[in-house]
Design a protein around this motif. Structure first.
Motif, short mmCIF file in Angstrom:
data_model
loop_
_atom_site.label_atom_id
_atom_site.label_comp_id
_atom_site.label_asym_id
_atom_site.label_seq_id
_atom_site.Cartn_x
_atom_site.Cartn_y
_atom_site.Cartn_z
N ASN A 162 46.78 45.50 39.71
CA ASN A 162 45.42 45.45 40.22
C ASN A 162 45.05 43.99 40.45
N PRO A 163 44.46 43.64 41.59
CA PRO A 163 44.13 42.24 41.84
C PRO A 163 43.12 41.66 40.85
N VAL A 164 42.23 42.50 40.32
CA VAL A 164 41.26 42.00 39.34
C VAL A 164 41.98 41.65 38.04
N VAL A 165 42.96 42.45 37.66
CA VAL A 165 43.76 42.13 36.47
C VAL A 165 44.47 40.80 36.68
N GLU A 166 45.02 40.59 37.86
CA GLU A 166 45.73 39.34 38.16
C GLU A 166 44.75 38.15 38.15
N LEU A 167 43.55 38.38 38.62
CA LEU A 167 42.54 37.31 38.60
C LEU A 167 42.17 36.96 37.16
N ASP A 223 45.11 31.31 44.55
CA ASP A 223 45.36 31.07 45.98
C ASP A 223 46.25 32.16 46.56
N ARG A 224 47.21 32.62 45.76
CA ARG A 224 48.05 33.71 46.24
C ARG A 224 47.22 34.99 46.47
N LEU A 225 46.30 35.27 45.55
CA LEU A 225 45.42 36.43 45.72
C LEU A 225 44.55 36.28 46.97
N ALA A 226 44.08 35.05 47.20
CA ALA A 226 43.26 34.81 48.39
C ALA A 226 44.07 35.05 49.66
N ASP A 227 45.31 34.62 49.67
CA ASP A 227 46.17 34.82 50.84
C ASP A 227 46.42 36.31 51.09
N SER A 234 34.64 40.31 47.74
CA SER A 234 34.19 40.28 46.35
C SER A 234 33.81 38.86 45.96
N ALA A 235 32.76 38.74 45.16
CA ALA A 235 32.33 37.42 44.67
C ALA A 235 33.24 36.91 43.56
N LEU A 236 34.07 37.78 43.00
CA LEU A 236 34.87 37.38 41.84
C LEU A 236 35.83 36.24 42.16
N LEU A 237 36.59 36.40 43.26
CA LEU A 237 37.62 35.41 43.55
C LEU A 237 37.04 34.03 43.84
#
Length: 437
Positions: free
Chosen positions: A353-358, A378-382, A389-392
């Protein structure tokens, strides 16, 4: 009736107030409406659950509740808000149910029995799930619905979230959420799904969805997606109550105990998460003396019960273990960040899950440093999986600030500020940006 079923009174995230003791006879209609908004936010779930139990139909229960609300808007300006407005709305809706059946000329034996129960206020001696709201969750999580529809319908009916709030939770368009809710209600109606406790043999196939929506309700209470409040403790409390009830019903299910442990540990910090003016207090600034130590202990006991079943830790238990690391640490600096990184890595493999990775990136920033964490972000942003989402951008702004890249950090906080739907969070992000300026 609105498509969301119950959204015609007020956005459940706004305003304040308690039911009862409201405007008296001859009150202004706007004052009555504000009082009714407050009653609906607090009582709507139980009203709909009660009506669904006695009618056996969730869509009909929502229609009846809305009819009662319309009658209140018509009658309360003249008569005043009753002492127990929730009971008033329920009674009116029950009378409407009887009228509804009579109008349809479908008072068969079942409806005669239900009408008698309504008039006599009879209660069944025993049901497998002895909680109207939890029974409502199990009904909304019927396997005839797709998982996305189960979640959307339950969050709307049980948590009272608006379509906009649900859309923000899942980063999907509002129209998509609305379509899921409408389609789910039509599917339940077409399948003639009764509002009744499923047989215990059916619980396992619904349990994953039930746990998921209970935790999403808690998440919305922990950090509201919109409105004027940073938290909505009443939602978190209801989710925790449902989790405890589930744990009593299913003591041999480790993930139920894992979820209860997670919610107990997270809720233990509530008193320290907001300042007196309602603004958010981040973990590193919280007064840990305000943390509820008894609730922390209850969370740790629930996690121990999960482990004692000997089937390993799944997603909720792993998150509870992370929360436990925070709960027992004397300070942010003395937190076992290396262990938290490992736990997030295990969680990411088990439930990608991307939130878990964040969140793992945040832990890496504390354990190793912000530069390593920024590479993950940065990888998640790419990848674009958290676009919208405001989280990243919020996390990226923090990391850039720690690296001394203030201009870039300001830009990220400005982006996050524009993406959040919560006014308290927006002000906090604006303050961070202005401090860097």
């Amino acid at each position: 009736m609105s498509e969301a079923g119950g959204g015609a009174v007020a956005d459940p995230g706004g305003g304040s107030g308690e039911p009862g003791g409201g405007p008296g006879p001859g009150a202004e209609p706007e004052a009555v409406r504000r009082a009714l908004d407050a009653v609906w936010r607090i009582e709507s779930v139980r009203i709909v659950a009660t009506l669904a139990k006695v009618t056996g139909e969730l869509p009909l229960a929502e229609d009846l509740a809305q009819e009662a609300v319309a009658e209140a808007l018509d009658r309360w300006p003249a008569s005043g808000v009753p002492a127990n407005p929730g009971a008033w709305l329920t009674a009116v809706a029950k009378r409407r149910a009887i009228d509804h059946w009579r109008r349809r000329e479908r008072l068969d034996d079942r409806h005669r029995m239900l009408a008698h129960e309504l008039e006599e206020s009879a209660e069944p001696e025993w049901v497998p799930i002895p909680d109207d709201v939890l029974r409502l969750v199990f009904t909304a999580c019927h396997p005839v619905l797709a998982r996305e529809a189960q979640v959307a319908l339950t969050l709307r009916v049980v948590a009272g979230l608006s379509s906009e709030e649900i859309a923000r939770l899942f980063l999907v368009p509002v129209a998509t959420v609305q379509q899921r809710i409408v389609r789910a209600k039509k599917t339940l109606g077409a399948a003639k799904v009764p509002f009744e406790s499923p047989d215990p043999a059916e619980w396992p196939m619904r349990l994953s969805a039930v746990l998921g929506v209970v935790y999403l309700v808690f998440t919305e209470g922990y950090s509201a997606t919109s409105g004027e409040r940073w938290m909505r403790p009443e939602l978190a409390d209801e989710a925790l109550r449902l989790g405890r009830t589930l744990a009593a019903l299913l003591p041999r299910e480790p993930e139920v105990h894992g979820l209860v442990a997670l919610m107990e540990l997270q809720a233990s910090r509530f008193a320290a998460r907001t300042a007196r003016d309602g603004s958010p207090v981040t973990l590193d600034d919280q007064d840990r003396r305000l943390w509820d130590r008894a609730q922390i202990e209850r969370g740790r006991v629930a996690l121990a019960r999960c482990d004692a079943l000997g089937r390993g830790r799944a997603a909720y238990a792993l998150q509870a273990a992370i929360a436990e690391c925070h709960a027992i640490a004397p300070s942010v600096q003395q937190t076992d960040w290396e262990r938290i990184v490992v736990l997030y890595e295990a969680l990411g493999r088990l439930a990608p899950n991307p939130v878990v990775e964040l969140n793992r990136a945040v832990a890496v920033s504390m354990a190793v440093g912000p530069a390593s964490a920024l590479r993950i972000v940065d990888r998640l942003a790419d990848e674009g999986s958290l676009r919208g989402s405001a989280l990243l951008p919020s996390v990226r702004g923090e990391l850039l600030s720690r690296l001394g890249r203030d201009e870039e950090a300001r830009a990220e906080f400005a982006t996050a500020e524009g993406l959040t739907g919560n006014e308290v969070q927006r002000r906090a992000l604006r303050a961070k940006r202005e401090r860097l300026g």
